[in-house]
Design a protein around this motif. Structure first.
Motif, PDB file in Angstrom:
ATOM      1  N   UNK A 382       0.835  -1.205   0.000  1.00  0.00           N
ATOM      2  CA  UNK A 382       0.000   0.000   0.000  1.00  0.00           C
ATOM      3  C   UNK A 382       0.875   1.262   0.000  1.00  0.00           C
ATOM      4  N   UNK A 383       1.966   1.219   0.781  1.00  0.00           N
ATOM      5  CA  UNK A 383       2.884   2.357   0.769  1.00  0.00           C
ATOM      6  C   UNK A 383       3.419   2.619  -0.639  1.00  0.00           C
ATOM      7  N   UNK A 384       3.790   1.547  -1.313  1.00  0.00           N
ATOM      8  CA  UNK A 384       4.379   1.694  -2.643  1.00  0.00           C
ATOM      9  C   UNK A 384       3.332   2.159  -3.654  1.00  0.00           C
ATOM     10  N   UNK A 385       2.164   1.513  -3.651  1.00  0.00           N
ATOM     11  CA  UNK A 385       1.185   1.726  -4.702  1.00  0.00           C
ATOM     12  C   UNK A 385       0.284   2.942  -4.467  1.00  0.00           C
ATOM     13  N   UNK A 386      -0.029   3.226  -3.225  1.00  0.00           N
ATOM     14  CA  UNK A 386      -0.986   4.303  -2.931  1.00  0.00           C
ATOM     15  C   UNK A 386      -0.270   5.605  -2.600  1.00  0.00           C
ATOM     16  N   UNK A 416      12.346   4.978  -0.616  1.00  0.00           N
ATOM     17  CA  UNK A 416      12.051   5.148  -2.029  1.00  0.00           C
ATOM     18  C   UNK A 416      10.825   6.016  -2.248  1.00  0.00           C
ATOM     19  N   UNK A 417      10.772   6.633  -3.424  1.00  0.00           N
ATOM     20  CA  UNK A 417       9.635   7.470  -3.791  1.00  0.00           C
ATOM     21  C   UNK A 417       9.257   7.179  -5.232  1.00  0.00           C
ATOM     22  N   UNK A 418       7.982   6.868  -5.433  1.00  0.00           N
ATOM     23  CA  UNK A 418       7.453   6.585  -6.769  1.00  0.00           C
ATOM     24  C   UNK A 418       6.454   7.673  -7.145  1.00  0.00           C
ATOM     25  N   UNK A 419       6.622   8.254  -8.339  1.00  0.00           N
ATOM     26  CA  UNK A 419       5.657   9.254  -8.775  1.00  0.00           C
ATOM     27  C   UNK A 419       4.371   8.573  -9.247  1.00  0.00           C
ATOM     28  N   UNK A 420       3.353   9.375  -9.508  1.00  0.00           N
ATOM     29  CA  UNK A 420       2.037   8.832  -9.830  1.00  0.00           C
ATOM     30  C   UNK A 420       2.042   7.966 -11.094  1.00  0.00           C
ATOM     31  N   UNK A 421       2.675   8.401 -12.218  1.00  0.00           N
ATOM     32  CA  UNK A 421       2.690   7.526 -13.400  1.00  0.00           C
ATOM     33  C   UNK A 421       3.358   6.177 -13.146  1.00  0.00           C
ATOM     34  N   UNK A 422       4.454   6.188 -12.377  1.00  0.00           N
ATOM     35  CA  UNK A 422       5.143   4.922 -12.091  1.00  0.00           C
ATOM     36  C   UNK A 422       4.277   4.018 -11.222  1.00  0.00           C
ATOM     37  N   UNK A 423       3.560   4.607 -10.249  1.00  0.00           N
ATOM     38  CA  UNK A 423       2.675   3.800  -9.401  1.00  0.00           C
ATOM     39  C   UNK A 423       1.555   3.179 -10.230  1.00  0.00           C
ATOM     40  N   UNK A 424       0.993   3.968 -11.144  1.00  0.00           N
ATOM     41  CA  UNK A 424      -0.078   3.451 -11.991  1.00  0.00           C
ATOM     42  C   UNK A 424       0.426   2.314 -12.859  1.00  0.00           C
ATOM     43  N   UNK A 530      -1.144 -11.513  -5.115  1.00  0.00           N
ATOM     44  CA  UNK A 530      -2.463 -11.715  -5.731  1.00  0.00           C
ATOM     45  C   UNK A 530      -3.581 -11.487  -4.729  1.00  0.00           C
ATOM     46  N   UNK A 531      -3.332 -11.885  -3.486  1.00  0.00           N
ATOM     47  CA  UNK A 531      -4.379 -11.750  -2.481  1.00  0.00           C
ATOM     48  C   UNK A 531      -4.608 -10.301  -2.089  1.00  0.00           C
ATOM     49  N   UNK A 532      -3.516  -9.561  -1.896  1.00  0.00           N
ATOM     50  CA  UNK A 532      -3.636  -8.195  -1.409  1.00  0.00           C
ATOM     51  C   UNK A 532      -3.584  -7.155  -2.527  1.00  0.00           C
ATOM     52  N   UNK A 533      -3.069  -7.556  -3.676  1.00  0.00           N
ATOM     53  CA  UNK A 533      -2.892  -6.590  -4.750  1.00  0.00           C
ATOM     54  C   UNK A 533      -4.182  -5.949  -5.202  1.00  0.00           C
ATOM     55  N   UNK A 534      -5.253  -6.745  -5.302  1.00  0.00           N
ATOM     56  CA  UNK A 534      -6.522  -6.195  -5.766  1.00  0.00           C
ATOM     57  C   UNK A 534      -7.050  -5.130  -4.807  1.00  0.00           C
ATOM     58  N   UNK A 538      -7.537  -1.178  -5.673  1.00  0.00           N
ATOM     59  CA  UNK A 538      -8.809  -0.475  -5.475  1.00  0.00           C
ATOM     60  C   UNK A 538      -8.611   0.769  -4.601  1.00  0.00           C
ATOM     61  N   UNK A 539      -7.718   0.667  -3.617  1.00  0.00           N
ATOM     62  CA  UNK A 539      -7.435   1.836  -2.787  1.00  0.00           C
ATOM     63  C   UNK A 539      -6.738   2.927  -3.590  1.00  0.00           C
ATOM     64  N   UNK A 540      -5.837   2.490  -4.501  1.00  0.00           N
ATOM     65  CA  UNK A 540      -5.115   3.468  -5.316  1.00  0.00           C
ATOM     66  C   UNK A 540      -6.006   4.117  -6.354  1.00  0.00           C
ATOM     67  N   UNK A 541      -7.088   3.426  -6.741  1.00  0.00           N
ATOM     68  CA  UNK A 541      -7.979   3.955  -7.773  1.00  0.00           C
ATOM     69  C   UNK A 541      -9.399   4.049  -7.237  1.00  0.00           C
TER      70      UNK A 541
END
Length: 664
Positions: A382-386, A416-424, A530-534, A538-541
């Motif tokens: 969640x830290x990485x993706x959201x 680490x820091x990921x910008x929005x396009x990289x997270x998407x 796979x279990x937590x990714x969905x 959904x939290x990121x989008x």
């Protein structure tokens, strides 16, 4: 009176020298160094008087101190002679600029400082090479050296020798080995497995050295800040050590202090590491194959940040902000007013690191351990993706297990820091892997890493498709790490370049997998993803976030949309009348205009130089025309003057050409 006249003459001479130097820089049209231009001024000024007398006497224009022709003629010839001496000096300056461009030779102070640095570096470099030779690694730094297809026992021996050499070499090399242990995509498994054994637990510095360091960092006596502080450290690493303390108000804290002189030693070692990397990149095939220079430069930048505790302070607060509403993962509170580049004061977190938490974990049930590992992975994902801000060094020593089954994070030197396009793009990649969709996974991979030149996209799709089929039924014999290692192999084979921020995300996941394996043996990273990714996607989008993003984009499009009907109507009318046309403005970019303008100026200057030179030769070889003196035709004089102009223009073309090429 004579003294005043002498001083005035000296001042005039110096002004004349600097006038000549400034005129030389102006005539050549490039920023030639002032020292060499001043030297040119002294040479021309010193040679002018004596050479001018010789020229006038040989031309029969003077005899002793008596003029034989009109003074105006003598003045014209004198000015031409001075001009030619000046232009000959310019020619010497151009040759010097070609051989030794301005800035290539440092000044005396810079030379002295460089000599001191090189002497220190040479001593340290000799010591490092001796350590490598003592451990049998000298053969790998020779020209043409390759890792080759060594047998497994031979590679294991090499790995052990490399680990021991890093341990003997000191702080920077231990850190380098730890960084290399995360690059399973580049190094053989035997090397990676051995380098993971590198530990930073070293003999602590004595309190007699640490106390002054803390006092200096605080800027005041220790007893004005702390009620008490333990002299024996809780932990000791190569860069710093941690001491337990209590503030004046009774709050328990930990004090992380950098070892004295570690900054100076590490900076020197980084210089040597970069020097070694350049040599290995230049002379060895294995160095070029793994991109060793890029690895060394990235490592040096990361370690310089780690040596500045204010960066770690900012990182700690940034990660804490992403976990403000999280009940599972805790980040220690910091005290910024007490922190500095070499000191970090944080609230103490109870618990045991994963490496020392065997007894605590033994009290958890198997289900609790599995749930804890999955929850930790989900929160990090969640830290990485959201949020895009995440701890990038989640090895077992940086994660605390607490009795209430919560987790504490330590050591935020690497975040680490990921910008929005990289997270998407990363989210789309994980989603495509979950759906077993190689086409979507390839598109997401290209969006995440960028498209290499000459990419075989169909080849990438087939390779990823094979991976998805291989791991569709489970993690496979090599565990979930096999999936990501194989994916990295595909990335390297198709010459993708992994950006530093993306590499940090994969490094964080890779380090976390080993840590979670200690909490829950047999932990399946791919299954957890796979279990937590969905849920994370959904939290990121979230619909409200997507709606806000679309509303923002629509607001930006509104002026264009309002004018769109009118513009479509205009285009339709022009098409009906046969007046539709497209106008393209060439050279709209200022850089393109400047480039062409520079070329045009060079061409025009070259043409003028050639034209004046040809005209000068024609005048100098002419047998007709009036005589300026009994021995000097007027046309020949004008020819010498015109040749002077052509010579200066030619020098200007040459020096600008060499000046540009030396800086490209």
């Amino acid at each position: 009176m004579e003294f005043a006249v002498g001083v005035s003459g000296s001042v005039i001479a110096v002004l004349f020298v600097f006038l000549l130097a400034g005129l030389a820089r102006r005539v050549l049209g490039v920023p030639v160094g002032w020292p060499r231009a001043v030297v040119l001024g002294f040479v021309v000024a010193g040679a002018t008087s004596s050479l001018l007398v010789i020229i006038l006497e040989r031309a029969g224009l003077v005899s002793g101190t008596r003029l034989l022709v009109d003074p105006g003629v003598v003045s014209l010839i004198g000015i031409l002679a001075i001009a030619w001496m000046f232009v000959l000096g310019l020619a010497g300056l151009v040759i010097l600029e070609v051989v030794l461009p301005t800035g290539s030779v440092p000044g005396p102070v810079a030379l002295l400082n460089r000599w001191r640095r090189q002497r220190r570096r040479a001593r340290r470099y000799t010591k490092i090479v001796a350590i490598a030779a003592r451990h049998g690694l000298g053969r790998f730094v020779r020209a043409g050296a390759r890792l080759g297809r060594s047998s497994e026992p031979a590679m294991a021996d090499t790995a052990v020798a490399l680990r021991r050499a890093f341990e003997d070499a000191g702080v920077a090399f231990v850190k380098l080995g730890q960084m290399l242990s995360t690059r399973r995509d580049l190094l053989p498994p035997a090397l990676v497995n051995e380098l993971t054994k590198l530990q930073e637990q070293v003999q602590p510095a004595p309190w007699s050295e640490i106390e002054p360091a803390i006092t200096t960092a605080l800027g005041r006596p220790i007893d004005e800040v702390f009620r008490s502080i333990e002299e024996v450290p809780l932990a000791s690493a190569s860069v710093g050590q941690v001491h337990q303390a209590r503030l004046l108000d009774g709050r328990e804290v930990v004090v992380k202090v950098q070892r004295p002189s570690v900054l100076k030693q590490t900076t020197s070692d980084l210089d040597i590491i970069l020097q070694l990397a350049r040599r290995l990149d230049r002379v060895t095939a294995w160095g070029r194959s793994i991109g060793i220079l890029g690895l060394a430069e990235g490592f040096a930048a990361s370690l310089r940040e780690e040596l500045d505790y204010t960066v770690e302070l900012d990182n700690t607060r940034a990660v804490a902000a992403t976990l403000a509403d999280d009940d599972l993962i805790k980040v220690p509170e910091t005290y910024p007013e007490l922190c500095g580049p070499t000191l970090l004061v944080m609230a103490k977190l109870d618990g045991a690191s994963v490496t020392a938490a065997a007894d605590l974990l033994a009290g958890f049930t198997e289900e609790q351990r599995a749930e804890l590992a999955t929850e930790i992975f989900g929160e990090v994902l969640r830290q990485i993706m959201v949020h895009g801000v995440f701890h990038a060094d989640l090895h077992p020593g940086n994660i605390l297990i607490r009795p209430d089954r919560t987790v504490g994070l330590l050591d935020f030197g690497s975040v680490g820091r990921l910008d929005s396009p990289a997270r998407t793009a990363l989210g789309l990649l994980l989603a495509a892997i979950d759906r077993n969709d190689p086409i979507a996974a390839t598109d997401a991979l290209i969006e995440l890493l960028g498209r290499p030149e000459g990419l075989d996209q169909r080849g990438v799709e087939r390779a990823i498709g094979e991976l998805l089929v291989r791991y569709r039924g489970g993690a496979g014999s090599r565990g979930s790490a096999g999936m990501f290692a194989s994916l990295f192999k595909v990335v390297l084979e198709h010459q993708f370049t992994v950006p530093a921020q993306v590499a940090a995300a994969f490094r964080a996941i890779g380090a976390l997998e080993g840590t979670l394996g200690l909490i829950n043996p047999g932990f399946d990273l791919l299954g957890a993803a796979k279990e937590r990714g969905a849920d994370v996607l959904r939290s990121a989008m979230r619909p409200e976030d997507v709606r806000q993003q679309l509303e923002g984009q629509l607001a930006g499009w509104m002026p264009m949309l309002q004018r769109l009907p009118q513009r479509l109507n205009k285009i339709t009318e022009d098409l009906e009348k046969g007046q539709f046309g497209i106008r393209v403005r060439a050279l709209a970019d200022e850089r393109d205009r400047a480039f062409l303008t520079g070329i045009a100026r060079q061409v025009m200057t070259t043409i003028l130089a050639a034209a004046t030179t040809i005209g000068a030769i024609m005048l100098m070889t002419s047998d007709t025309g009036p005589m300026l003196t009994p021995t000097l035709p007027l046309y020949a004089f004008l020819g010498y003057a015109l040749l002077f102009v052509g010579f200066v223009l030619g020098l200007r073309v040459l020096v600008r050409m060499f000046f540009r090429s030396s800086r490209e």
